[in-house]
Design an enzyme around this catalytic site. Sequence first.
Site, PDB file in Angstrom:
ATOM      1  N   ILE A  75       5.831  -8.572   6.443  1.00  0.00           N
ATOM      2  CA  ILE A  75       5.535  -8.412   7.795  1.00  0.00           C
ATOM      3  C   ILE A  75       4.038  -8.526   7.907  1.00  0.00           C
ATOM      4  O   ILE A  75       3.341  -7.673   6.954  1.00  0.00           O
ATOM      5  CB  ILE A  75       6.080  -6.854   8.069  1.00  0.00           C
ATOM      6  CG1 ILE A  75       6.012  -6.667   9.615  1.00  0.00           C
ATOM      7  CG2 ILE A  75       5.453  -5.615   7.360  1.00  0.00           C
ATOM      8  CD1 ILE A  75       6.911  -5.501  10.007  1.00  0.00           C
ATOM      9  N   ALA A  76       3.744  -8.944   9.239  1.00  0.00           N
ATOM     10  CA  ALA A  76       2.362  -8.980   9.500  1.00  0.00           C
ATOM     11  C   ALA A  76       2.232  -8.948  10.796  1.00  0.00           C
ATOM     12  O   ALA A  76       2.972  -9.893  11.644  1.00  0.00           O
ATOM     13  CB  ALA A  76       1.584 -10.078   8.700  1.00  0.00           C
ATOM     14  N   GLU A 109       8.171  -2.693  -0.714  1.00  0.00           N
ATOM     15  CA  GLU A 109       7.016  -2.382  -1.288  1.00  0.00           C
ATOM     16  C   GLU A 109       5.788  -2.583  -0.696  1.00  0.00           C
ATOM     17  O   GLU A 109       5.514  -3.429   0.254  1.00  0.00           O
ATOM     18  CB  GLU A 109       6.822  -3.668  -2.531  1.00  0.00           C
ATOM     19  CG  GLU A 109       8.119  -3.207  -3.772  1.00  0.00           C
ATOM     20  CD  GLU A 109       9.307  -4.238  -3.294  1.00  0.00           C
ATOM     21  OE1 GLU A 109      10.300  -3.927  -3.858  1.00  0.00           O
ATOM     22  OE2 GLU A 109       9.012  -4.854  -2.421  1.00  0.00           O
ATOM     23  N   ASN A 114      -3.373  -0.477   0.629  1.00  0.00           N
ATOM     24  CA  ASN A 114      -2.971  -0.938   2.109  1.00  0.00           C
ATOM     25  C   ASN A 114      -2.710   0.374   2.751  1.00  0.00           C
ATOM     26  O   ASN A 114      -1.650   0.744   3.062  1.00  0.00           O
ATOM     27  CB  ASN A 114      -1.741  -1.878   2.135  1.00  0.00           C
ATOM     28  CG  ASN A 114      -1.576  -2.442   3.463  1.00  0.00           C
ATOM     29  OD1 ASN A 114      -2.139  -1.879   4.518  1.00  0.00           O
ATOM     30  ND2 ASN A 114      -0.874  -3.564   3.688  1.00  0.00           N
ATOM     31  N   TYR A 121       4.388   3.096   7.551  1.00  0.00           N
ATOM     32  CA  TYR A 121       5.832   3.139   7.043  1.00  0.00           C
ATOM     33  C   TYR A 121       6.177   4.861   6.848  1.00  0.00           C
ATOM     34  O   TYR A 121       7.214   5.072   7.304  1.00  0.00           O
ATOM     35  CB  TYR A 121       5.808   2.709   5.808  1.00  0.00           C
ATOM     36  CG  TYR A 121       5.554   1.267   5.683  1.00  0.00           C
ATOM     37  CD1 TYR A 121       6.006   0.431   6.704  1.00  0.00           C
ATOM     38  CD2 TYR A 121       4.842   0.647   4.543  1.00  0.00           C
ATOM     39  CE1 TYR A 121       5.746  -0.758   6.596  1.00  0.00           C
ATOM     40  CE2 TYR A 121       4.527  -0.631   4.590  1.00  0.00           C
ATOM     41  CZ  TYR A 121       5.129  -1.484   5.573  1.00  0.00           C
ATOM     42  OH  TYR A 121       4.843  -2.717   5.325  1.00  0.00           O
TER      43      TYR A 121
END
Length: 157
Positions: A75-76, A109, A114, A121
């Site tokens: 995801i970005a 993961e 990060n 999350y």
Amino acid sequence: MSLAAETRELAPMTEGDLDAVLAIEAATAAFPWQRGHFADSLKAGYSGWTLRVGGQVVGYAMIMAAVDEAHLLNIAIDPALQRRGLGRWLLVRAMDAARQSGMFSMLLEVRPSNEGARALYAALGFAEIGRRKGYYPAADGREDAIVMQRALVEVQA
């Protein structure tokens, strides 16, 4: 790009989106996925999603279904548009799509380094359930992965 005036849209990722997706991936990842990773994921039937703002791809998510669990593979958000709630918006919609397709939980993961992703999350209810030693390539060798999981629906007894 003015986000306040633009409509956000979640759309299935297609082969035609890969140039835009690859540009975001290259700008956000030290060890980016290549075109083949995305193309093979789409061919395998994984759920690829794009976030479009004003019709332009500004983010993406790739999710693999395994029985009743969704695995967030990637995801970005375009770096120029980060820290504006777009990652949260995309992940919430991707979780909704996984829930609607019968998934009961989501697994992912994330690199310990990060911190921004880890905070997102955690804010969305993901909890650490384990570690994978040496999972990610890193400039100085390998970096572990924190494994996180979140229920997508409440289990009815």
